[in-house]
Structure formats: structure tokens, C-alpha cells
Write an enzyme that holds these catalytic residues in place. Structure first.
Site, PDB file in Angstrom:
ATOM      1  N   SER A  84       0.846  -1.242   0.156  1.00 28.96           N
ATOM      2  CA  SER A  84      -0.115  -0.282  -0.002  1.00 28.96           C
ATOM      3  C   SER A  84       0.710   1.196  -0.019  1.00 28.96           C
ATOM      4  O   SER A  84       1.566   1.603  -0.876  1.00 28.96           O
ATOM      5  CB  SER A  84      -1.076  -0.002   1.151  1.00 28.96           C
ATOM      6  OG  SER A  84      -1.739   0.951   0.889  1.00 28.96           O
ATOM      7  N   HIS A  85       0.713   1.960   1.259  1.00 27.89           N
ATOM      8  CA  HIS A  85       1.406   3.550   0.996  1.00 27.89           C
ATOM      9  C   HIS A  85       2.800   3.261   1.451  1.00 27.89           C
ATOM     10  O   HIS A  85       3.458   4.391   1.602  1.00 27.89           O
ATOM     11  CB  HIS A  85       0.359   4.303   1.970  1.00 27.89           C
ATOM     12  CG  HIS A  85       0.404   3.722   3.430  1.00 27.89           C
ATOM     13  ND1 HIS A  85      -0.427   2.625   3.502  1.00 27.89           N
ATOM     14  CD2 HIS A  85       0.792   3.671   4.696  1.00 27.89           C
ATOM     15  CE1 HIS A  85      -0.651   2.369   4.741  1.00 27.89           C
ATOM     16  NE2 HIS A  85       0.408   3.005   5.320  1.00 27.89           N
ATOM     17  N   ASP A 105      -1.354   1.493  -3.806  1.00 29.48           N
ATOM     18  CA  ASP A 105      -2.341   0.586  -4.421  1.00 29.48           C
ATOM     19  C   ASP A 105      -3.473   1.079  -4.870  1.00 29.48           C
ATOM     20  O   ASP A 105      -4.520   0.389  -5.325  1.00 29.48           O
ATOM     21  CB  ASP A 105      -2.377  -0.783  -3.699  1.00 29.48           C
ATOM     22  CG  ASP A 105      -2.924  -0.251  -2.218  1.00 29.48           C
ATOM     23  OD1 ASP A 105      -2.769   0.627  -1.678  1.00 29.48           O
ATOM     24  OD2 ASP A 105      -3.576  -1.126  -1.771  1.00 29.48           O
ATOM     25  N   ASP A 142      -6.027   2.620  -3.373  1.00 31.46           N
ATOM     26  CA  ASP A 142      -7.212   2.555  -2.542  1.00 31.46           C
ATOM     27  C   ASP A 142      -7.508   3.762  -1.645  1.00 31.46           C
ATOM     28  O   ASP A 142      -8.589   4.053  -1.160  1.00 31.46           O
ATOM     29  CB  ASP A 142      -7.347   1.260  -1.609  1.00 31.46           C
ATOM     30  CG  ASP A 142      -6.307   0.853  -0.907  1.00 31.46           C
ATOM     31  OD1 ASP A 142      -5.200   1.846  -0.867  1.00 31.46           O
ATOM     32  OD2 ASP A 142      -6.491  -0.127  -0.200  1.00 31.46           O
ATOM     33  N   ARG A 143      -6.489   4.709  -1.483  1.00 30.42           N
ATOM     34  CA  ARG A 143      -6.621   5.955  -0.648  1.00 30.42           C
ATOM     35  C   ARG A 143      -6.638   7.121  -1.605  1.00 30.42           C
ATOM     36  O   ARG A 143      -6.078   7.066  -2.817  1.00 30.42           O
ATOM     37  CB  ARG A 143      -5.258   6.019   0.158  1.00 30.42           C
ATOM     38  CG  ARG A 143      -5.310   4.761   1.202  1.00 30.42           C
ATOM     39  CD  ARG A 143      -3.998   5.134   2.170  1.00 30.42           C
ATOM     40  NE  ARG A 143      -4.051   4.205   3.209  1.00 30.42           N
ATOM     41  CZ  ARG A 143      -3.208   4.550   4.231  1.00 30.42           C
ATOM     42  NH1 ARG A 143      -2.808   5.708   4.647  1.00 30.42           N
ATOM     43  NH2 ARG A 143      -3.371   3.616   5.082  1.00 30.42           N
ATOM     44  N   ASP A 196      -2.794   6.466  -3.095  1.00 32.25           N
ATOM     45  CA  ASP A 196      -1.392   5.872  -2.517  1.00 32.25           C
ATOM     46  C   ASP A 196      -1.116   4.644  -3.589  1.00 32.25           C
ATOM     47  O   ASP A 196      -1.363   4.704  -4.584  1.00 32.25           O
ATOM     48  CB  ASP A 196      -1.946   5.202  -1.206  1.00 32.25           C
ATOM     49  CG  ASP A 196      -2.561   3.936  -1.251  1.00 32.25           C
ATOM     50  OD1 ASP A 196      -3.594   3.744  -2.216  1.00 32.25           O
ATOM     51  OD2 ASP A 196      -2.646   3.069  -0.511  1.00 32.25           O
ATOM     52  N   LYS A 222     -11.701   0.264  -0.291  1.00 31.16           N
ATOM     53  CA  LYS A 222     -11.782   1.430  -0.511  1.00 31.16           C
ATOM     54  C   LYS A 222     -11.139   2.083  -2.046  1.00 31.16           C
ATOM     55  O   LYS A 222     -10.409   1.395  -2.376  1.00 31.16           O
ATOM     56  CB  LYS A 222     -10.938   2.283   0.596  1.00 31.16           C
ATOM     57  CG  LYS A 222      -9.480   1.722   0.740  1.00 31.16           C
ATOM     58  CD  LYS A 222      -8.832   2.653   2.013  1.00 31.16           C
ATOM     59  CE  LYS A 222      -7.415   2.207   2.199  1.00 31.16           C
ATOM     60  NZ  LYS A 222      -7.401   0.781   3.165  1.00 31.16           N
TER      61      LYS A 222
HETATM   62  C1  VG1 Z   1      -3.795   2.039   8.425  1.00 27.91           C
HETATM   63  C2  VG1 Z   1      -5.061   3.074   8.548  1.00 27.91           C
HETATM   64  C3  VG1 Z   1      -6.197   2.040   8.294  1.00 27.91           C
HETATM   65  C4  VG1 Z   1      -5.981   1.315   6.868  1.00 27.91           C
HETATM   66  C5  VG1 Z   1      -5.039   0.588   6.772  1.00 27.91           C
HETATM   67  C6  VG1 Z   1      -4.754  -0.302   5.419  1.00 27.91           C
HETATM   68  O1  VG1 Z   1      -3.765   0.951   9.393  1.00 27.91           O
HETATM   69  O2  VG1 Z   1      -4.872   3.519   9.841  1.00 27.91           O
HETATM   70  O3  VG1 Z   1      -7.359   3.033   8.486  1.00 27.91           O
HETATM   71  O4  VG1 Z   1      -7.204   0.616   6.894  1.00 27.91           O
HETATM   72  O5  VG1 Z   1      -3.645   1.393   7.148  1.00 27.91           O
HETATM   73  O6  VG1 Z   1      -4.747   0.909   4.503  1.00 27.91           O
HETATM   74  P1  VG1 Z   1      -2.869   0.917  10.551  1.00 27.91           P
HETATM   75  O7  VG1 Z   1      -3.272  -0.294  11.419  1.00 27.91           O
HETATM   76  O8  VG1 Z   1      -1.435   1.178  10.423  1.00 27.91           O
HETATM   77  O9  VG1 Z   1      -3.269   2.127  11.553  1.00 27.91           O
HETATM   78  V1  VG1 Z   1      -4.079   0.362   2.900  1.00 27.91           V
HETATM   79  O10 VG1 Z   1      -4.014   1.813   1.880  1.00 27.91           O
HETATM   80  O11 VG1 Z   1      -2.412  -0.122   3.648  1.00 27.91           O
HETATM   81  O12 VG1 Z   1      -5.109  -0.945   2.547  1.00 27.91           O
HETATM   82 CO    CO Z   2      -3.562   1.337   0.209  1.00 30.37          CO
END
Ligand code: VG1
Ligand code: CO
Length: 552
Positions: free
Chosen positions: A122-123, A288, A290-291, A286, A385
Site C-alpha cells: 500500500s502506502h 495500491d 485505494d486511498r 496511494d 476503499k
Molecule cells: C492503516 C490505517 C487504516 C487502513 C490501513 C490499510 O492501518 O490506519 O485505516 O485501513 O492502514 O490501508 P494501521 O493499522 O497502520 O493504522 V492500505 O491503503 O494499507 O490498504
Molecule cells: Co492502500
């Protein structure tokens, strides 16, 4: 770790000298450094456990792709060969192996697959020194529930071998159909189906009229997965100028950046919108896809507010014109959407952090929109998302209302009041220090009620626990909450997606009614609460950090 191999017809069984014991998936899949994933048999072990645990593998169809980061193509090759060994009948994969998380969710649903494997952290940054991740989605297109990831983790801990076949790497350059043993590999364009879905949800003609007029937009794909999708949607279909897309080429290391669309990591875009005068709308997604981050000229839209605005304006989008079944937000997300839901007379659910908790509510038709404070917004169109969906939804609203982003925010607050909100992240804190802080604060919670905090009385405190309204499953330990008499609150959580030490997240929220001061800097509006939680939780002393690494 060494391994020995033996062949059985086409299948090769590779024995593990010892099982891996650290493959516990976090908030969204197994996320580790690229180096950890490069250990011999590490990826294979996790994939074996997934293929043994996922229902319907024999004769089933799987969707596969990733955000293009370092390790994507190697992992695709391994998963294809292991999928063939496990009797999958088909794997649907996208050209270049580039597939955003929401597009994967759509494909799983549309093609009636048993699920999908999305290769992304992801990010988190990518590259040999960055992170890699494996996310597993189920047949509804959404992240698999905790019961599934627990079962996969248990499986990895006692795994003795994995099954794989020999096969040359496929070229993913062009669509086509191939086979590996009895398994078919269908390579398709990863953008087509997603774009078709967006065209069903939004009025492209109307948005196009907006973008072809005096409405310069800057979209930052952060050298991650959304570049090709954004080019097709904004430039090819909606007629925005080609240079509207920034960093549109997916790169294995995201150009050395951190593909996280927030004010810190999407700093260049934020500067263009918040300080410059060239653009009326800005957005970023981001790694992947989704953000999303939404910006207007001199205006940053807080993600919690974004969910509230989409809910309040949902009738302006063709797909949501007939009303919303309900909405949901993750617990740390502000209550801005609750106020809108109340006025609309629809249900509003509060779930733990992570998209998987929205799945049951979406599947049961209880909610239409949902979101998280972490720049995640989505709807019942997929089970993830969806960054570009959120950008299109905002453009749809702007195309109808014909005003600025700042106008939309101001009129929203004038109608519903404003939830001042901020998240402070302390990243890469030594794990002992972070857990020490968290455990101590949890121990203090019962004694806090009735005490004063930031000049207000504490009326409640707990560690958030959730009972799923659909299947009654219980999820505990989801974050420490300190609730104040005026509805303000502080939440402290430990992240489940970091890979270096621990990340402490502090979420702050305070409500001002429409008659109050709606135009303060959130850091100033929340200053009392910030200093109160800092001293109560001993954040500076225990982390050794003077200030948070990221403030949103
Ligand atoms: C973070 C965010 C959460 C989100 C998750 C996955 O998790 O706070 O809201 O769903 O990333 O996002 P954490 O446990 O680090 O707070 V993504 O864009 O990685 O699918
Ligand atoms: Co993501």
C-alpha cells in the site's frame, strides 16, 4: 534456510527446514520489508498457507496483480506456479501485473473468482530497501476476515513443505491466454473493467464539461498504480490536459517516494494547491490506489470530512441518487458523517480500523458509503476503499454545484457544524517503548472517568470492542478512547501496517457547532487536547520524539 525438493508428476514439493513463525497478517495482509520477502521460501510459505486455506482453490479462478513495486513480477511468477500446483483452473492477471486494489476487488466480483491476491504494501515505500506485501481478498472482493488470516497464520507455523511447478516466466506485456499445466492464465487489460464501472456510477459527460472548462486539475499518482487508470479516466475520457497527471508512470521504487497521499508525503501537490494559484482541484492516491487525498485551491479536505460531504451530496451522483441504505466509519474517524446520517435518517455504524469490517455491512445491504480517517473512502460498488472513485465523486459534486472545494467545505460546516480533527503519528518507535506507553495508558483508563482533561470532564474511557451486527463476531482491543463531556475525544492505537518498530497513532477530535468558530487551524483548535494527551501518555519521554513524524 535450506530446502530439499522432490518431484511428483509435474508438482515439485519443496521441504522447509523449519516453518516461518512471523507471518501474521496485520491490518491489511502480510507486510514486511522487501529483504524479508527475499529470504528463500518466505513468500512461498505464505502463499502455500493461503492456497491451503482459501475455499474453492481446486478448479477455482483467482485474480492476481499488484501495485508494480519491486518484487511484483517475481511474486506473480511464484504464485502462478504454485496456483497450478494447487489445482486452480484459472488465474486472471493484468498487463504488466499492474492492478489497483479497488480494480482487483471489482474483477473478483465481476468474474466470480474465489478471491484475489494483491501484491502491495500500500502506502509504504517500495524498492529493495522498502516494503512488500501480500493481501488476500475473498469471493466478495473484500479483504478476508480475521478468522481467515488467523487460520493462514496458524498454517504457516506448522508448514513442512509447499507445492510448485516448473514453468518459464510469462510475458505480461500484452493481453492473451496462456497455460501452465492444466491451469489457464488469462492476461487482460487491468484498466478496462474498472473504467467501465466508474462510467456506470458517475456522469462522465457532466464531469467532462467541467474539466474542459476553466477547471485545471492536478492528479498525483505518486509513481504508483493509479497512473494508467488516471490517464485513461481524466485525460482520455474526460478531456483534461495530459499534464494534469503527475508522476503517472508506475515505478518499482515509486521514484524513491513514500506513496502515501497526505500533506507530508504528497508535499509537492499540497504546495501547488495550498500555496499556488494554478489549480482549482488536486488529488492523489496511494501505492495500491485505494486511498485518496482531496485538495482545493487553498483548501485541504480532511478525510473524515470528505466522507461526510460525499454522504450529504450523494444524490448528485447517478449511482447514489435514490438514497443511501446507511453509512459506516472506522472508530477513529471523526463523527462528521454521523451528524449527516442523523439528518438523513439513515444508520451510521462504527467499526474497527481496516476495510475488512465494512464487508459484512456492505454485503448485507446495510450501508452504501463508508470510510476511514486514513484517506480511505468507498461504497458498495466494490469491497475495498477506492481512491479514484472518491476523486470522481468529488468531481461529480463540483460539476453539479459549480463552486470551489472551499465553498463546499464552508457550506457543509455552516450546516452541520465542524469536527476539528487531527491525527498525530509517531513512526518507527522502538517496539518496547510503544507497547509500554500503550499498556500504561490502558491501565490508567478506568481511573480517568470524572477527571479533568483539556479543561473538560472525562465521561468515558475504554478499549474499543466491536460486535459485528451481521454475524455477531466480536473484535476486541481496537484502540484506547478517552471521551469528554462535550463529545470531544482522543484515541490512541498502535498501527498494524508498519514494518519498522511500532507506530503510535493519536487521533484528536472536537466538535464546534455551526454557531461557533469554523475557521481555526485544527492544530490550534485542538491544542489543549494535544498537550493533555502528550502529558497523560508521556509521549515525548517514552518515544524520545519531540514531535510526531506525520501530522494530518
Ligand atoms: C492503516 C490505517 C487504516 C487502513 C490501513 C490499510 O492501518 O490506519 O485505516 O485501513 O492502514 O490501508 P494501521 O493499522 O497502520 O493504522 V492500505 O491503503 O494499507 O490498504
Ligand atoms: Co492502500
Amino acid at each position: 534456510m535450506t530446502a530439499s525438493a522432490s518431484a511428483d508428476s509435474a508438482n515439485i514439493f519443496v521441504r522447509l527446514e523449519a516453518p516461518f513463525t512471523d507471518q501474521k497478517p496485520g491490518t491489511s495482509g502480510l507486510r514486511k520489508s522487501s529483504r524479508q520477502f527475499e529470504q528463500p521460501n518466505y513468500l512461498e510459505s505464505f502463499v502455500e498457507a493461503v492456497l491451503l486455506t482459501l475455499p474453492g482453490v481446486q478448479g477455482g479462478t483467482l485474480v492476481l496483480g499488484g501495485d508494480g513495486r519491486y518484487g511484483n513480477l517475481r511474486a506473480i511468477n511464484v504464485i502462478l506456479r504454485m496456483g497450478a500446483a494447487h489445482g486452480l483452473s484459472k488465474v486472471i492477471i493484468t498487463t504488466g501485473g499492474i492492478l489497483s486494489t479497488p480494480a482487483a476487488s471489482n474483477l473478483i466480483r465481476k468474474r466470480k473468482a474465489i478471491g484475489g491476491i494483491i501484491l502491495s504494501a500500500s502506502h509504504n515505500p517500495g524498492g529493495p530497501d522498502g516494503d512488500f506485501g501480500v493481501k488476500v481478498n475473498g469471493a466478495n472482493g473484500g479483504p478476508t476476515p480475521g478468522s481467515f488470516t488467523d487460520a493462514v497464520f496458524e498454517c504457516t507455523k506448522s508448514l513442512e513443505q509447499y507445492a510448485i511447478v516448473e514453468a518459464p516466466a510469462l510475458s505480461l506485456d500484452t493481453p492473451g491466454v496462456h497455460s501452465i499445466g492444466a491451469m489457464q492464465v488469462e492476461i487482460i487489460d487491468g484498466v478496462d473493467d474498472f473504467v467501465e464501472l466508474m462510467q456506470q456510477l458517475f456522469d462522465f459527460d457532466r464531469i467532462s464539461t467541467l474539466l474542459r472548462g476553466d477547471f485545471p486539475l492536478a492528479f498525483d499518482a505518486m509513481h504508483a498504480v493509479t497512473g494508467p487508470y488516471a490517464r485513461r479516466v481524466f485525460v482520455d475520457l474526460l478531456g483534461a490536459p495530459s499534464n494534469s497527471i503527475r508522476n503517472g508512470m508506475p515505478l518499482e521504487d515509486f521514484g524513491g517516494g513514500h506513496p502515501d497521499p497526505n500533506l507530508t508525503y504528497a508535499h509537492d501537490l499540497a504546495t501547488l494547491l495550498l500555496r499556488g494559484n494554478d489549480y482549482r482541484f488536486g488529488a492523489a492516491c496511494d501505492g495500491d490506489g485505494d486511498r485518496n487525498m482531496i485538495l482545493g485551491h487553498r483548501c485541504f479536505v480532511n478525510p473524515s470530512d470528505s466522507l461526510a460531504v460525499l454522504t450529504a451530496n450523494a444524490e448528485l451522483a447517478p449511482a447514489y441518487g435514490s438514497g443511501l441504505a446507511g453509512v459506516a466509519r472506522s472508530m477513529p474517524t471523526s463523527s462528521a458523517v454521523d451528524v449527516v446520517a442523523k439528518e438523513l435518517g439513515i444508520d451510521c455504524f462504527e467499526t474497527p480500523t481496516g476495510w475488512k469490517f465494512f464487508g459484512n455491512l456492505l454485503d448485507a445491504g446495510r450501508i452504501t458509503l463508508c470510510g476511514e480517517e486514513s484517506f480511505g473512502t468507498g461504497s458498495n460498488h466494490v469491497r475495498e476503499k477506492d481512491g479514484l472513485w472518491a476523486v470522481l465523486f468529488w468531481l461529480q459534486i463540483l460539476a453539479v454545484r459549480r463552486c470551489s472545494v472551499a465553498d463546499i467545505m464552508n457550506s457543509h460546516w455552516e450546516r452541520f457544524g465542524r469536527h476539528y480533527y487531527s491525527r498525530h503519528d509517531y513512526e518507527a518507535v522502538p517496539s518496547d517503548a510503544a507497547h509500554g506507553l500503550y499498556d500504561r495508558l490502558e491501565g490508567l483508563l478506568p481511573g480517568l472517568v470524572g477527571q479533568s482533561f483539556a479543561g473538560r470532564k472525562i465521561t468515558g474511557s475504554d478499549n474499543f470492542s466491536y460486535t459485528d451486527p451481521v454475524d455477531q463476531s466480536i473484535t476486541q482491543g481496537q484502540g484506547l478512547r478517552i471521551l469528554l463531556e462535550d463529545g470531544s475525544r482522543v484515541v490512541v492505537r498502535l498501527s498494524g501496517t508498519g514494518t519498522k518498530g511500532a507506530t503510535i497513532r493519536v487521533y484528536l477530535e472536537s466538535y464546534v457547532p455551526s454557531s461557533g468558530d469554523l475557521h481555526q487551524d485544527p492544530q490550534i483548535a485542538l491544542a489543549d487536547m494535544i498537550s493533555s494527551i502528550n502529558s497523560l501518555a508521556e509521549i515525548q519521554q517514552r518515544t524520545g520524539m519531540e514531535s510526531p513524524s506525520v501530522i494530518t
